[in-house]
Design an enzyme around this catalytic site. Structure first.
Site, PDB file in Angstrom:
ATOM      1  N   GLY A 274       3.810   8.100  -2.342  1.00 25.58           N
ATOM      2  CA  GLY A 274       2.520   8.206  -3.196  1.00 25.58           C
ATOM      3  C   GLY A 274       2.122   9.532  -3.007  1.00 25.58           C
ATOM      4  N   GLU A 316       8.533   6.606   1.855  1.00 25.43           N
ATOM      5  CA  GLU A 316       9.066   6.240   0.475  1.00 25.43           C
ATOM      6  C   GLU A 316       8.784   7.128  -0.827  1.00 25.43           C
ATOM      7  OE1 GLU A 316       9.530   1.361   1.432  1.00 25.43           O
ATOM      8  OE2 GLU A 316       7.580   2.353   0.424  1.00 25.43           O
ATOM      9  N   GLY A 318       8.911   8.621  -4.092  1.00 29.42           N
ATOM     10  CA  GLY A 318       9.721   8.593  -5.595  1.00 29.42           C
ATOM     11  C   GLY A 318       9.156   9.905  -6.447  1.00 29.42           C
ATOM     12  N   ARG A 360       1.933   6.970 -19.157  1.00 25.67           N
ATOM     13  CA  ARG A 360       0.918   6.977 -18.193  1.00 25.67           C
ATOM     14  C   ARG A 360      -0.353   7.917 -18.773  1.00 25.67           C
ATOM     15  NH1 ARG A 360       1.668  10.653 -14.902  1.00 25.67           N
ATOM     16  NH2 ARG A 360       0.561   9.732 -13.351  1.00 25.67           N
ATOM     17  N   CYS A 391       1.342   3.688 -33.738  1.00 26.78           N
ATOM     18  CA  CYS A 391      -0.072   3.356 -34.250  1.00 26.78           C
ATOM     19  C   CYS A 391      -1.152   2.841 -33.272  1.00 26.78           C
ATOM     20  CB  CYS A 391       0.263   1.923 -34.876  1.00 26.78           C
ATOM     21  SG  CYS A 391       1.683   2.348 -36.206  1.00 26.78           S
ATOM     22  N   TYR A 421       8.387   8.100 -13.738  1.00 29.10           N
ATOM     23  CA  TYR A 421       7.476   6.919 -14.158  1.00 29.10           C
ATOM     24  C   TYR A 421       7.322   7.077 -15.703  1.00 29.10           C
ATOM     25  CZ  TYR A 421       6.605   5.680  -9.680  1.00 29.10           C
ATOM     26  OH  TYR A 421       6.533   5.483  -8.180  1.00 29.10           O
TER      27      TYR A 421
HETATM   28  C1  PLP Z   1       5.425   2.951  -5.812  1.00 31.27           C
HETATM   29  C2  PLP Z   1       5.918   2.847  -4.433  1.00 31.27           C
HETATM   30  C3  PLP Z   1       6.506   3.833  -3.924  1.00 31.27           C
HETATM   31  C4  PLP Z   1       6.575   5.222  -4.446  1.00 31.27           C
HETATM   32  O1  PLP Z   1       5.343   5.935  -5.084  1.00 31.27           O
HETATM   33  P1  PLP Z   1       5.488   7.386  -5.419  1.00 31.27           P
HETATM   34  O2  PLP Z   1       4.165   7.552  -5.881  1.00 31.27           O
HETATM   35  O3  PLP Z   1       6.525   7.556  -6.335  1.00 31.27           O
HETATM   36  O4  PLP Z   1       5.690   8.350  -4.250  1.00 31.27           O
HETATM   37  C5  PLP Z   1       6.891   3.771  -2.532  1.00 31.27           C
HETATM   38  N1  PLP Z   1       6.513   2.548  -1.844  1.00 31.27           N
HETATM   39  C6  PLP Z   1       6.206   1.537  -2.352  1.00 31.27           C
HETATM   40  C7  PLP Z   1       6.034   0.171  -2.064  1.00 31.27           C
HETATM   41  C8  PLP Z   1       5.610   1.709  -3.966  1.00 31.27           C
HETATM   42  O5  PLP Z   1       5.247   0.615  -4.514  1.00 31.27           O
END
Ligand code: PLP
Length: 472
Positions: A274, A316, A318, A360, A391, A421
């Protein structure tokens, strides 16, 4: 997000107050763009040593472009900053075979949350022991594949899943390494977080409601499950560590309750992902080093407070890894001034993509930036709205951005921070084939995911897949 912000009082174009007029509309704000992006002498934006005009010739538009050097250095920075902890790349942000390989080569572990993501990772040769499996409703097929291939950890989300997993383990005569996903009551989003968010959501076991401790006991006592620890993920686009501090306190309190009851300390804590990135000049994300320092202090402090040994920690990210590495490239099809009342005009620039390749803005009112990519311009900056070809009135890619006043049909528009995303959430709305994803490095373009064709889409259609076009 800057939803429903105040408008500039003096403008002839409605624009939010946060959007400042650039001194030079051709300049590129470094934090928005991947490492190798430059605007050349001829005015054309390049990435990975490739002029975007050449790239558009070669692969067409719309297209997603991933800067390999940027991805690798970002992955490296996260791993270095969090040395001693484990960094899982969250595959849902964007996953394909090449990205799985890059993540492995940069020493990252990998999170997946579906049969499809797991299959991509396995086919890419990703070490199953370094894969984490997520999901609030994992199917038997997903769990079976994870068990058969020896996935390193399964993050269990419900007591039904514990039962399903135990039954499968018995059938396969194996054991599963599990973490319990907990709900901490912390909800973090963009610049704010709520520490007492109500827990009315689908993920995890509630700490406050007591289900988390029950889930831990159940896994602990199961002969088929090896309980590793606790997993907490508090949100997305988070810019500071305040939310993580509260989440760490609540999860480590759970660790101490588990210790009181069993005499054992849980070995692992995952703080989730996140971490935010810059989509507009307004966004000021912390660096991996700043976050690492903050999170280490928090964990140390909270462990001391509860008299716990520090568990093994994982995170984690992403978006924070792949988001800034990617840009989306579009070609302008129409430019339309629209009278929006009160003497104001809005300039709508329609491009050859839209909500099918980036949902998004429509889904979360997410803000993006944009730049004229195929040339520089001496024209005055004009507040513009970049929209797609679908549309839907809400088919907006960039709600508000200053772009040169002479943007015209055939120009290329680049949208930075589009690596996460966008392709992973893309759809075929309006029977639109999804754009390709290419990587660029040292002047070379490589296809990671090819462009979908109409034949790909029509192959699914029982009536017309075999038909010729009437005059074709
Ligand atoms: C979506 C998610 C992430 C990654 O979130 P980012 O905003 O991309 O860093 C990590 N762990 C879990 C469990 C998620 O659902």
């Amino acid at each position: 997000m800057h939803v429903a912000g105040a408008l500039h009082a003096d403008a002839t174009t409605p624009a939010p107050v946060w959007l400042t007029r650039p001194e030079d509309v051709n300049s590129l704000t470094a934090k928005l763009w991947s490492e190798t992006v430059t605007r050349g002498e001829d005015g054309v934006i390049s990435v990975g040593g490739i002029r975007l005009t050449d790239l558009a010739e070669q692969v067409g538009t719309p297209a997603y472009v991933i800067d390999e050097v940027d991805f690798r250095s970002r992955a490296h920075d996260w791993r270095e900053a969090f040395a001693g902890w484990t960094v899982y790349y969250a595959g849902k942000s964007f996953l394909c075979g090449t990205v799985a390989r890059w993540a492995a080569e940069q020493g990252l572990n990998l999170d997946v949350c579906s049969l499809g993501e797991l299959t991509v990772a396995l086919r890419a040769g990703f070490d199953p022991a370094r894969i984490g499996m997520h999901g609030n409703n994992k199917s038997e097929a997903e769990l079976r594949l994870a068990l058969e291939r020896g996935v390193g950890r399964i993050i269990v989300d419900s007591s039904d899943e514990i039962t399903r997993l135990e039954n499968l383990c018995a059938e396969l005569d194996t054991t599963a390494r599990v973490m319990i996903r907990v709900t901490t009551g912390v909800e973090a989003h963009t610049h704010e977080y709520i520490a007492t968010a109500h827990e009315d959501q689908k993920f995890g076991f509630s700490i406050a409601g007591g289900q988390a401790l029950v889930g831990l006991f159940r896994c602990h006592h199961s002969p088929r499950l090896q309980l590793l620890g606790v997993h907490s993920h508090i949100g997305s686009q988070i810019f500071d560590t305040n939310g993580f501090e509260v989440a760490a306190r609540r999860t480590l309190k759970l660790f101490s309750q588990f210790k009181e009851a069993t005499g054992l300390e849980l070995a692992e804590l995952d703080l989730g992902g996140g971490f935010g990135i810059a989509y507009t000049k307004e966004d000021t994300p912390a660096t991996p080093n700043e976050l690492a320092r903050g999170l280490r202090d928090i964990v140390e402090h909270e462990c001391r407070g509860f008299g716990l040994n520090a568990p093994a920690i994982s995170i984690e990210p992403g978006r924070a890894i792949v988001g800034p590495s990617g840009l989306a490239l579009y070609r302008v099809g129409t430019v339309k001034p629209v009278d929006v009342g009160n003497g104001m005009n809005r300039r709508y620039i329609s491009v050859d993509g839209g909500m099918s390749d980036n949902i998004r803005p429509a889904l979360y009112a997410a803000e993006y930036s944009a730049a004229l990519a195929s040339r520089s311009s001496a024209a005055e900056p004009v507040v513009s709205r970049v929209v797609g070809l679908h549309c839907e009135g809400g088919d907006i890619l960039v709600r508000d951005e200053f772009l040169p006043g002479d943007v015209a049909i055939g120009d290329l528009i680049a949208v930075p921070a589009a690596g996460a995303y966008s392709r992973s959430m893309a759809s075929n709305y309006n029977h639109t084939p999804r754009p390709p994803v290419v990587s660029v490095r040292d002047g070379k373009v490589r296809t990671m995911l090819r462009r979908e064709t109409l034949d790909d889409l029509l192959a699914l259609d029982a009536e017309v897949s075999e038909n010729e076009e009437p005059n074709g």
